[in-house]
Design a protein around this motif. Structure first.
Motif, short mmCIF file in Angstrom:
data_model
loop_
_atom_site.label_atom_id
_atom_site.label_comp_id
_atom_site.label_asym_id
_atom_site.label_seq_id
_atom_site.Cartn_x
_atom_site.Cartn_y
_atom_site.Cartn_z
N ASN A 61 0.83 -1.21 0.00
CA ASN A 61 0.00 0.00 0.00
C ASN A 61 0.86 1.26 0.00
N LEU A 62 1.88 1.27 0.85
CA LEU A 62 2.70 2.48 0.95
C LEU A 62 3.51 2.69 -0.33
N ALA A 63 4.01 1.61 -0.91
CA ALA A 63 4.74 1.73 -2.17
C ALA A 63 3.83 2.26 -3.27
N CYS A 64 2.62 1.70 -3.33
CA CYS A 64 1.67 2.12 -4.37
C CYS A 64 1.29 3.60 -4.18
N ALA A 65 1.09 4.01 -2.95
CA ALA A 65 0.76 5.42 -2.67
C ALA A 65 1.87 6.34 -3.15
N ASP A 66 3.12 5.98 -2.89
CA ASP A 66 4.24 6.84 -3.28
C ASP A 66 4.37 6.94 -4.80
N ILE A 67 4.19 5.81 -5.47
CA ILE A 67 4.31 5.81 -6.94
C ILE A 67 3.14 6.56 -7.57
N CYS A 68 1.93 6.35 -7.06
CA CYS A 68 0.77 7.08 -7.58
C CYS A 68 0.92 8.59 -7.35
N ALA A 69 1.49 8.97 -6.22
CA ALA A 69 1.67 10.40 -5.92
C ALA A 69 2.62 11.03 -6.93
N ALA A 70 3.74 10.37 -7.19
CA ALA A 70 4.69 10.90 -8.18
C ALA A 70 4.05 10.94 -9.57
N THR A 71 3.29 9.90 -9.90
CA THR A 71 2.64 9.86 -11.21
C THR A 71 1.64 10.99 -11.36
N ALA A 72 0.82 11.21 -10.34
CA ALA A 72 -0.17 12.29 -10.40
C ALA A 72 0.51 13.65 -10.60
N ARG A 73 1.64 13.85 -9.97
CA ARG A 73 2.36 15.11 -10.11
C ARG A 73 2.86 15.30 -11.54
N LEU A 74 3.49 14.28 -12.10
CA LEU A 74 3.98 14.42 -13.48
C LEU A 74 2.83 14.57 -14.47
N LEU A 75 1.75 13.83 -14.25
CA LEU A 75 0.61 13.95 -15.17
C LEU A 75 -0.05 15.32 -15.07
N SER A 76 0.09 15.97 -13.93
CA SER A 76 -0.49 17.32 -13.76
C SER A 76 0.33 18.41 -14.44
N ARG A 77 1.54 18.05 -14.87
CA ARG A 77 2.43 19.03 -15.51
C ARG A 77 2.83 18.55 -16.90
N PRO A 78 1.88 18.56 -17.87
CA PRO A 78 2.14 17.94 -19.18
C PRO A 78 3.00 18.79 -20.12
N GLY A 79 3.44 19.94 -19.69
CA GLY A 79 4.31 20.74 -20.55
C GLY A 79 5.75 20.26 -20.40
N GLN A 80 6.44 20.10 -21.53
CA GLN A 80 7.86 19.74 -21.53
C GLN A 80 8.13 18.35 -20.95
N TRP A 81 7.17 17.43 -21.16
CA TRP A 81 7.40 16.05 -20.75
C TRP A 81 8.57 15.43 -21.52
N ASP A 82 9.33 14.57 -20.85
CA ASP A 82 10.11 13.56 -21.56
C ASP A 82 9.20 12.34 -21.65
N LEU A 83 8.75 12.05 -22.87
CA LEU A 83 7.70 11.03 -23.04
C LEU A 83 8.12 9.66 -22.51
N LEU A 84 9.39 9.31 -22.67
CA LEU A 84 9.81 7.98 -22.22
C LEU A 84 9.79 7.88 -20.69
N THR A 85 10.18 8.95 -20.03
CA THR A 85 10.12 8.95 -18.56
C THR A 85 8.68 8.80 -18.09
N VAL A 86 7.78 9.56 -18.70
CA VAL A 86 6.37 9.50 -18.30
C VAL A 86 5.79 8.12 -18.59
N ARG A 87 6.12 7.60 -19.78
CA ARG A 87 5.62 6.26 -20.12
C ARG A 87 6.10 5.23 -19.09
N ASP A 88 7.38 5.29 -18.73
CA ASP A 88 7.92 4.29 -17.80
C ASP A 88 7.35 4.46 -16.39
#
Lengths: 146, 146, 146, 146
Positions: A61-88
């Motif tokens: 649960n704690l691992a999933c929460a941390d990964i989802c939190a980082a993912t939500a942050r990157l998805l909230s800032r779609p300008g200047q993405w590195d697409l491969l980083t976001v995909r991974d």
């Protein structure tokens, strides 16, 4: 469903967003819901009389929460993405939601918080999978043209 | 170098750690240093007169900081890991550090904070790569035996 | 102690930093060490045979880790601070480190990870207290001139 | 409004929650929405032609996002709270949302993302204020009986 502020923020974004706004908003919102559910489930597990049987559930649960939190942050800032980083990162999020949902399923009969958390994780992995299936992301395994 | 508290915490861990403690501590500590450097570089970029040429640098710095923060958290809790999730997150971390270092390099001549941040990112990606090369992690691309 | 990258990043900051660089770097670095120690202690507690007696310790460790992580991020971006927000967050960080160290002390005799974590929390609360004692921050309780 | 998963997780919590579930769920959900809006607004600001006039907005958005993220995590784990820590963190969150909304208001006429973000910040500060007004939290300024 009423339009969430996530979709409103995407509509007001001053540049082109490299993926579909509906899919992006859904993935973002379900990641945020997963941060809440996974933290709440870990904390609920901790207070159960059978906490000793819920160790893996708390850790995942704690691992999933941390990964989802980082993912939500990157998805909230779609300008200047590195697409491969976001995909991974989104791919990693799918995996951690899958593993967390499977572990929560094992306790769902006895603990309602695990049953709800598993559902939230599955909603998140479905939304993240739909996002990855969009055209923007290079297929994994293909040579990465950075 | 004196022993960091990270290595002390690992030495006191009550269970077997699935990877080498030295490599794990190095990856964790460089991720934490990267959280600091990337946040500081984004903030420094923002205050530069040529902020308009530093947009990609700011965005990539923030993404790298978020991914390193999540990675440091998972690496600090090595009990009950899902190895594939950890492997994929650390791999994502290597990529985001690589991309961030490359962008910072472009501005390193004019902005010392970019030069320092690029170095910190490279130290992080080296430590994360060394961690991934340990035996614990299944090779990417192989069928994942969960 | 060798100069950390945190101090190097502060030296390269393109604007005036509203607090002493030495104090700021020390508070930032001890917050990051506290993120690691508190996550590691929570995870270690979880694997102990007497996990049922360590519930409060796990919960307070996780709270302290989250607050220290947010504090480290704000301290790493000293440009355009709202001083009252930063002061209140650092004050909250002092409190959570104090409470976490007190709880870890209760288990320090039996669990070395708790003893180490308590030390790391105390180093963090001392560095944060020293930062708050600088002239930059308005005294709490005074009317806040925003 | 349909019941969110946050409220469902609270209903399934295995112990007494020290504050009202409705108020707690509202504060948690608006904090999560604020993490998204503030990250999205910072990233939108960065892509605007007048980025140089939006420096304070970007910095305050990022600070508010970090504080709301930490607040949402603590609010999602209501077991074994240190009430004073939670009270002080939520109070800090109210302040950072207030400051961020005020700055976004300055740009709301020209940038719709700032107008939306200001609204999301205000919803968050209202929900957090309502939570603080519950009986559970000791009044600030009173001698803290730890």
């Amino acid at each position: 469903m009423t339009e969430t502020s996530t979709l409103q923020m995407l509509d007001a974004f001053p540049a082109a967003v490299p993926v579909g706004a509906t899919e992006l908003a859904a993935a973002t919102d379900t990641c945020l819901a997963c941060v809440q559910a996974c933290n709440a489930c870990a904390n609920s597990d901790l207070l159960e009389p059978d906490v000793a049987t819920l160790r893996a559930c708390i850790a995942l649960n704690l691992a999933c929460a941390d990964i989802c939190a980082a993912t939500a942050r990157l998805l909230s800032r779609p300008g200047q993405w590195d697409l491969l980083t976001v995909r991974d990162l989104v791919t990693t999020c799918v995996r951690s939601c899958t593993v967390c949902a499977e572990e929560c399923d094992r306790h769902a009969e006895h603990h309602r918080h695990c049953a709800i958390c598993a559902e939230v994780c599955r909603a998140c992995l479905r939304a993240c999978t739909a996002l990855l299936e969009g055209e923007a992301f290079p297929a994994p395994g293909l040579p990465a043209a950075t």
